[in-house]
Enzyme design. Structure first.
Site, short mmCIF file in Angstrom:
data_model
loop_
_atom_site.label_atom_id
_atom_site.label_comp_id
_atom_site.label_asym_id
_atom_site.label_seq_id
_atom_site.Cartn_x
_atom_site.Cartn_y
_atom_site.Cartn_z
N GLU A 125 28.17 44.20 40.67
CA GLU A 125 28.61 43.27 41.74
C GLU A 125 27.86 43.58 43.04
O GLU A 125 27.55 42.67 43.81
CB GLU A 125 30.13 43.38 41.92
CG GLU A 125 30.86 42.68 40.77
CD GLU A 125 32.21 43.26 40.41
OE1 GLU A 125 32.81 43.97 41.23
OE2 GLU A 125 32.66 43.00 39.28
N GLY A 158 34.61 41.80 33.39
CA GLY A 158 35.62 40.85 33.83
C GLY A 158 35.68 39.58 33.00
O GLY A 158 36.30 38.60 33.38
N SER A 167 35.15 45.11 30.37
CA SER A 167 36.32 44.68 29.60
C SER A 167 36.89 45.76 28.68
O SER A 167 37.33 45.48 27.57
CB SER A 167 36.01 43.40 28.81
OG SER A 167 35.70 42.34 29.70
N GLY A 201 37.67 48.13 35.23
CA GLY A 201 38.09 47.30 36.34
C GLY A 201 39.49 46.77 36.09
O GLY A 201 40.50 47.42 36.35
N GLY A 202 39.57 45.56 35.50
CA GLY A 202 40.84 44.86 35.33
C GLY A 202 41.97 45.71 34.76
O GLY A 202 43.08 45.72 35.31
N GLU A 228 27.09 49.27 31.91
CA GLU A 228 27.99 48.13 31.99
C GLU A 228 27.20 46.85 31.77
O GLU A 228 26.57 46.33 32.71
CB GLU A 228 28.65 48.08 33.37
CG GLU A 228 29.48 49.30 33.69
CD GLU A 228 30.50 49.00 34.79
OE1 GLU A 228 31.68 49.14 34.54
OE2 GLU A 228 30.08 48.58 35.88
N ASN A 233 37.91 51.53 38.63
CA ASN A 233 37.21 50.88 39.73
C ASN A 233 38.10 49.71 40.18
O ASN A 233 38.12 48.67 39.53
CB ASN A 233 35.85 50.37 39.23
CG ASN A 233 35.16 49.48 40.26
OD1 ASN A 233 35.55 49.48 41.43
ND2 ASN A 233 34.16 48.73 39.83
N TRP A 234 38.81 49.94 41.27
CA TRP A 234 39.77 48.92 41.70
C TRP A 234 39.13 47.74 42.43
O TRP A 234 39.81 46.77 42.75
CB TRP A 234 40.84 49.57 42.59
CG TRP A 234 41.83 50.39 41.83
CD1 TRP A 234 41.95 50.46 40.47
CD2 TRP A 234 42.86 51.23 42.37
NE1 TRP A 234 42.99 51.31 40.14
CE2 TRP A 234 43.56 51.80 41.28
CE3 TRP A 234 43.24 51.57 43.67
CZ2 TRP A 234 44.62 52.68 41.45
CZ3 TRP A 234 44.29 52.46 43.85
CH2 TRP A 234 44.98 53.00 42.75
N LYS A 235 37.87 47.86 42.74
CA LYS A 235 37.19 46.78 43.48
C LYS A 235 38.00 46.43 44.73
O LYS A 235 38.57 47.34 45.34
CB LYS A 235 36.97 45.56 42.55
CG LYS A 235 36.32 46.00 41.22
CD LYS A 235 35.93 44.87 40.32
CE LYS A 235 35.31 45.46 39.06
NZ LYS A 235 34.78 44.45 38.17
N HIS A 237 26.81 49.30 41.29
CA HIS A 237 27.64 48.44 40.43
C HIS A 237 27.01 47.05 40.38
O HIS A 237 26.44 46.58 41.38
CB HIS A 237 29.07 48.37 40.99
CG HIS A 237 30.00 47.65 40.05
ND1 HIS A 237 30.06 46.29 40.00
CD2 HIS A 237 30.84 48.12 39.10
CE1 HIS A 237 30.93 45.94 39.06
NE2 HIS A 237 31.42 47.03 38.50
P1 PGA Z 1 36.23 45.10 33.92
O1 PGA Z 1 35.26 45.70 35.06
O2 PGA Z 1 36.86 46.28 33.23
O3 PGA Z 1 37.22 44.25 34.64
O4 PGA Z 1 35.35 44.33 32.98
C1 PGA Z 1 34.48 46.83 34.83
C2 PGA Z 1 33.68 47.14 36.06
O5 PGA Z 1 33.28 46.23 36.78
O6 PGA Z 1 33.41 48.34 36.36
#
Ligand code: PGA
Length: 254
Positions: free
Chosen positions: A100, A176, A216, A237-238, A170, A12-14, A98
């Site tokens: 966010e 993050g 994470s 994500g990251g 999640e 998930n590149w956001k 998600h």
């Molecule tokens: P993260 O994000 O791996 O940076 O914690 C995961 C996500 O938001 O799907």
């Protein structure tokens, strides 16, 4: 391994990567990883790179996904993108709900339900994200919150529509932050979600639904997470933004 629960590693590149960066990333990743075998890799870039990233994903086992959608097929919804448009770009998956989106853009269990149904109706697979915030975990409300999110997302779906849907657990406090849930904490909630799916649908769906862990995930913890019986993949994500770390995630050891 249950063949319906093919391990899925999802990026998930956001709101990261320009078109040029996105294309170069997927070229590199395909060069650096061997054949995926029984694994599947999903790349969810920003909308602006979907077409080109899809065209660049040539190796078997790679799929394209979007990070969000609207539930209507078309209309006066400035700034929104419909499932029909995403399907046309070559998307096989769409992330829905998600944290966010829920926290920053006002998404609710109701909009998550509408989006989930729209993605399925368009012939794509929703990756429905659920998870508790820190206060809810500390108050011992994790199962209630996650159970409610799961139930509300899938209300009204038939067992047939539910087959193939992917869930991502999640914990919001782990996204993050560098704070991963322990494999045991994640497994506990994954097991709970699976049981909840059984009571909403049936045993076959319970056994076959893929449940990803997200929050994470990194090369140092993927192996222990993937070793848990109810964790079928990761939503990342990251660590999905760098070729080296994402390659190690794809090559996790079982
Ligand atoms: P993260 O994000 O791996 O940076 O914690 C995961 C996500 O938001 O799907």
């Amino acid at each position: 391994m249950n063949p319906d629960r093919r391990p899925l590693i999802a990026a998930n590149w956001k709101m990261h990567k320009t078109l040029a960066e996105a294309v170069s990333f997927v070229e590199s990743i395909q060069k650096q990883t061997g054949p995926l075998g029984d694994r599947e890799v999903l790349i969810a870039p920003p909308f602006t790179s979907l077409k080109e990233v899809g065209d660049t994903l040539k190796e078997g086992g790679y799929s394209l996904g979007a990070q969000n959608c609207h539930w209507e097929q078309k209309g006066a919804f400035t700034g929104e993108i419909s499932t029909v448009m995403l399907k046309e770009m070559g998307c096989a998956y769409v992330l829905v709900g998600h944290s966010e989106r829920r926290q920053l853009f006002g998404e609710t269990d109701e909009t998550v339900r509408l989006k989930t149904a729209a993605v399925i109706a368009a012939g794509m697979v929703p990756v429905v994200c659920v998870g508790e915030v820190l206060g809810e975990r500390e108050r011992g409300e994790t199962f209630d919150v996650v159970g409610r999110q799961v139930e509300e997302a899938f209300t009204g779906l038939s067992a047939e529509q539910m087959a193939g849907v992917v869930i991502a657990y999640e914990p919001v406090w782990a996204i993050g932050t560098g704070k991963t849930a322990t494999a045991g904490q994640a497994q506990e909630v994954h097991g709970y979600i699976r049981a909840r799916i059984s009571s909403l649908f049936n045993k076959t769906i319970e056994n076959n639904v893929r449940i990803l862990y997200g929050g994470s995930v990194k090369p140092s913890n993927i192996d222990v997470l993937m070793a848990e019986p109810d964790i079928d993949g990761a939503l990342v994500g990251g660590a999905s933004l760098e070729v080296a770390s994402f390659t190690s995630l794809i090559e996790f050891n079982v």
